[in-house]
Write an enzyme that holds these catalytic residues in place. Structure first.
Site, PDB file in Angstrom:
ATOM      1  CD  GLU A  37      -3.149  -0.988   2.727  1.00  0.00           C
ATOM      2  OE1 GLU A  37      -3.712  -0.736   2.610  1.00  0.00           O
ATOM      3  OE2 GLU A  37      -1.655  -1.681   3.302  1.00  0.00           O
ATOM      4  CG  ASP A  39       5.950  -0.547  -1.858  1.00  0.00           C
ATOM      5  OD1 ASP A  39       6.789   0.426  -1.453  1.00  0.00           O
ATOM      6  OD2 ASP A  39       6.094  -1.730  -2.575  1.00  0.00           O
ATOM      7  CB  SER A  84      34.125  13.709  22.563  1.00  0.00           C
ATOM      8  OG  SER A  84      35.522  14.334  23.189  1.00  0.00           O
ATOM      9  CG  LEU A  85      30.069  11.613  25.840  1.00  0.00           C
ATOM     10  CD1 LEU A  85      29.674  11.206  25.672  1.00  0.00           C
ATOM     11  CD2 LEU A  85      29.859  13.092  27.167  1.00  0.00           C
ATOM     12  NE  ARG A 138      32.931  15.223  18.028  1.00  0.00           N
ATOM     13  CZ  ARG A 138      34.440  14.811  18.918  1.00  0.00           C
ATOM     14  NH1 ARG A 138      34.985  14.492  17.736  1.00  0.00           N
ATOM     15  NH2 ARG A 138      34.449  15.764  19.666  1.00  0.00           N
ATOM     16  CE1 TYR A 226      25.014  13.012  21.062  1.00  0.00           C
ATOM     17  CE2 TYR A 226      25.250  11.084  19.651  1.00  0.00           C
ATOM     18  CZ  TYR A 226      25.238  12.502  20.023  1.00  0.00           C
ATOM     19  OH  TYR A 226      26.298  12.869  19.491  1.00  0.00           O
ATOM     20  CE  LYS A 291      23.684  12.606  26.116  1.00  0.00           C
ATOM     21  NZ  LYS A 291      22.836  12.998  25.316  1.00  0.00           N
ATOM     22  CE  LYS A 315      33.387   4.359  26.505  1.00  0.00           C
ATOM     23  NZ  LYS A 315      34.789   3.982  25.237  1.00  0.00           N
ATOM     24  CB  CYS A 419      48.071 -22.936  -2.820  1.00  0.00           C
ATOM     25  SG  CYS A 419      46.688 -23.793  -2.661  1.00  0.00           S
ATOM     26  CB  CYS A 442      43.388 -23.975  -5.972  1.00  0.00           C
ATOM     27  SG  CYS A 442      43.130 -24.267  -4.375  1.00  0.00           S
TER      28      CYS A 442
END
Ligand code: IVH
Length: 681
Positions: A37, A39, A84-85, A138, A226, A291, A315, A419, A442
């Site tokens: 629909e 589309d 940045s953090l 950034r 964010y 934050k 982290k 090889c 091979c």
């Protein structure tokens, strides 16, 4: 001629509908209508815009992909730097950050917002007078790259916002590739013999920094907004949480896993919860971002250098483990690459037992100074192939042996490196880090090529998997991909094979037969030309229209195709330059494999060329979309509205207002039966 005001109104109505459904699907993940629909709406809009280009606007949902490739990205100055953090790796470090913040302000009660720190790349989106005007990376925080055209292809980024929005503002967010998309992209790249993306972050960055927006458009990128960078001309909420709620109301996608928390203990809990549940997330996150909620407090806390004092990345522990590197093995890839891999003492990392890990290439092994018998750190990066991060040198005992690929594959009888599978000579093309087996026949290479040829993205021959191709090769029934098409004369031999009942054989042969109709792009991909993946194969198919024309293309012609560079051009020329490959292609052609685009015949030769169809009402034998596809395949066009240019109105059951219009214009009408006759069925 239709009333122009009416057309414009219809266009605007369609756009509003499509934008709404885009929002439901891509931002809320909660669609209300089916893809088909959707589309249909999109196609109606496209047709109207084609017919009335005076009403085309850049914020139309049809205009997400459409910009031409660029030579290089322009530079964007960020009016407000993107910070940045700092990181916290433990509870102690989180508390140290919190204690420092407490000392700097009078208030002693902080609310926090916790969000996932998604592994993607930061972007800044600027909206002026309701329209997305700039999207930038950034960069170094002060100046980024202008990637507006690429960001426009991401459906969860609104191209326009409601008129209540501030006249000028900037939002920031993380563009990322969900795990599933990352996985798929790397699988495709592995098939193409292209270097794999190490993690979703690199993959997202690589996708967004494509000079051709059409490539970006094919990558399933997403975004979570964010923060609000700045807003002019309108007051915005006083806290971070309310700001993200406000941004949601403007149509932006905000991570539903964000939480507003009352104290630092709850922050610790949030972190712990997601350490345990991170695997279940559809995206890769390497921690949480904590934050301070109050924007007033944020301003008071300020920042030191690049890092704000009001936020910190807390982290997650890495998914790593240590084990002994027992040996380094060598596998032979589809294009002959000799790939070193680590054979490990089995170890469980995050609940998965790992016995082997990627080592990429010899240079990598040397750079990381990984030695056989070393205790090594193993990491499941992005849940793809585990990799060896490096050795724990403090655990060395003196028993470690340096790895030397050429020594490892040195053949004492032949007195040269060989090889490990077929014994052929090994080569290292200039400027490459990989060694190659020089023998195209091979068995390891042929096996990989056969797998690639029959794979889903290729000829999609079900019934020939890993074990079947190994068996066909072992039994000498197949020596190259063209031999597959001779198998129908070897039915008896096939039924004698292990685990090949008559029914399996019939299914396999049917699948092989059916593959002859595979679309050209997939055939080109299936050939396994080095550096030609699915996307590139599609471009080549469109440009050349047949394998023959691709085969005969000069380097100049190849280079004239957008995004084809010298590496790809050379690879194509080398592939078709090989006698063996030309013979295989001739045999595929003789076997009846379609090596041409279906519509490669000049349009004007097709039976319905120049005829325009409009369908009204319900059809019995097929869906409207199928009918239109068949009309197009025969050179006709299908439109949504009756105009003076319409050749036929196809009238199904319960026809709509189009019938009255066709009667007024004297347009010829067809019944479904008559349409079927025209279509040759
Ligand atoms: S806030 C000053 N929130 O992490 C605040 N960043 O090292 C800066 N990131 O470049 C960003 N998820 O790419 C923020 N929920 C989130 C984030 C996030 C991922 C990334 C972002 C930034 C980096 C900061």
């Amino acid at each position: 001629m239709k009333d122009l005001a009416q057309v414009k109104q219809r266009i605007e109505q369609l756009r509003a509908q499509i934008n709404y459904h885009n929002y439901r699907y891509y931002v809320l993940d909660s669609p209300e209508i089916s893809d088909a629909e959707y589309d249909l709406l999109m196609r109606d809009l496209q047709q109207l815009e084609e017919e009335y280009p005076q009403f085309l606007t850049p914020d139309s949902p049809t205009q997400r992909v459409g910009a031409a490739p660029v030579e290089a990205f322009g530079v964007v100055e960020h009016p407000l730097p993107l910070l940045s953090l700092g990181n916290a790796f433990s509870q102690e470090e989180l508390l140290a950050w919190y204690t420092r913040a407490l000392k700097l302000v009078a208030e002693q009660r902080f609310k926090f917002v916790c969000e996932h720190k998604i592994d993607g790349l930061a972007v800044a989106l600027t909206y002026v007078n309701g329209q997305l005007t700039t999207g930038a990376t950034r960069g170094d925080g002060f100046r980024g790259e202008n990637i507006t055209q690429n960001l426009r292809t991401i459906r969860s980024i609104p191209l326009s916002v409601p008129k209540e929005a501030p006249p000028r503002f900037e939002v920031r967010g993380e563009v990322f590739l969900p795990k599933a998309g990352f996985h798929k992209l790397n699988q495709e790249r592995a098939k193409e013999g292209l270097p794999l993306f190490a993690n979703p972050r690199n993959a997202a960055a690589g996708s967004v920094r494509q000079l051709d927006p059409r490539i970006t458009a094919k990558r399933p990128l997403d975004i979570y907004i964010y923060m609000l960078g700045y807003a002019e001309g309108k007051a915005t909420p006083p806290t971070h949480w309310e700001t993200t709620e406000y941004l949601k109301s403007l149509g932006f996608k905000v991570n539903p896993n964000n939480s507003l928390l009352a104290n630092i203990e709850q922050v610790e809990q949030y972190h712990q919860t997601w350490v345990e549940r991170r695997e279940s997330l559809p995206y890769e996150a390497d921690g949480i971002v904590v934050k301070v909620d109050s924007l007033k407090l944020q301003r008071q806390l300020g920042s030191i250098g690049h890092e704000p004092r009001w936020a910190i990345a807390y982290k997650f522990p890495a998914i790593q483990g240590t084990t002994r590197l027992v040996d380094i093995g060598i596998s032979v890839g589809r294009t002959g690459t000799l790939n070193p891999y680590a054979i490990l003492e089995p170890i469980s990392v995050g609940g998965v037992t790992i016995r082997q890990a990627a080592l990429h290439n010899e240079d990598d092994v040397r750079r990381k100074d990984i030695r056989i018998n070393d205790t090594v750190i193993v990491q499941r990066a992005g849940e793809v192939i585990p990799e060896v991060v490096g050795p724990v040198t403090s655990k060395r005992t003196g028993q470690e042996k340096e790895f030397n690929l050429l020594k490892k594959i040195f053949d004492k009888v032949k007195k040269r490196p060989a090889c490990p599978v077929c014994g052929a000579e090994v080569i290292k093309p200039e400027g490459e880090v990989m060694y190659y087996c020089s023998n195209a026949a091979c068995p390891a290479q042929v096996h990989e090529r056969l797998q690639h040829f029959t794979s889903r993205g290729g000829m999609d021959i079900r019934g020939i998997g890993e074990s079947q191709s190994a068996m066909l090769l072992r039994e000498g029934l197949v020596k190259n991909i063209a031999d597959l098409y001779d198998l129908k004369d070897k039915k008896e031999q096939l039924t004698k094979l292990e685990r090949m009942a008559e029914k399996n054989v019939t299914n396999m042969l049917n699948a092989i037969e059916k593959s002859k109709e595979t679309p050209l792009a997939r055939v080109i991909f299936a050939l396994g030309i080095r550096h030609i993946g699915e996307e590139m194969a599609e471009l080549l198919a469109k440009h050349f229209g047949s394998v023959g024309r691709l085969q005969n293309a000069s380097k100049e012609e190849l280079l004239s195709v957008p995004t084809v560079g010298p590496k790809i051009a050379d690879s194509i020329i080398a592939f078709f330059g090989r006698e063996e490959n030309r013979r295989i292609i001739d045999r595929l052609r003789k076997a009846g494999v379609r090596l041409e685009e279906e519509a490669a015949r000049p349009l004007e030769e097709l039976p319905l060329a120049g005829q325009e169809f409009v369908i009204t009402g319900r059809l019995e034998t097929f869906s409207r979309q199928e009918a239109e596809a068949r009309i197009k395949a025969l050179g006709g066009t299908a439109k949504s509205d009756v105009t003076t240019k319409t050749t036929y109105l196809v009238v199904g059951a319960d026809p709509g207002s189009k019938l009255a219009r066709a009667q007024a214009l004297g347009t010829k009408q067809l019944t479904e039966e008559e349409l079927l006759q025209l279509l040759g069925k």
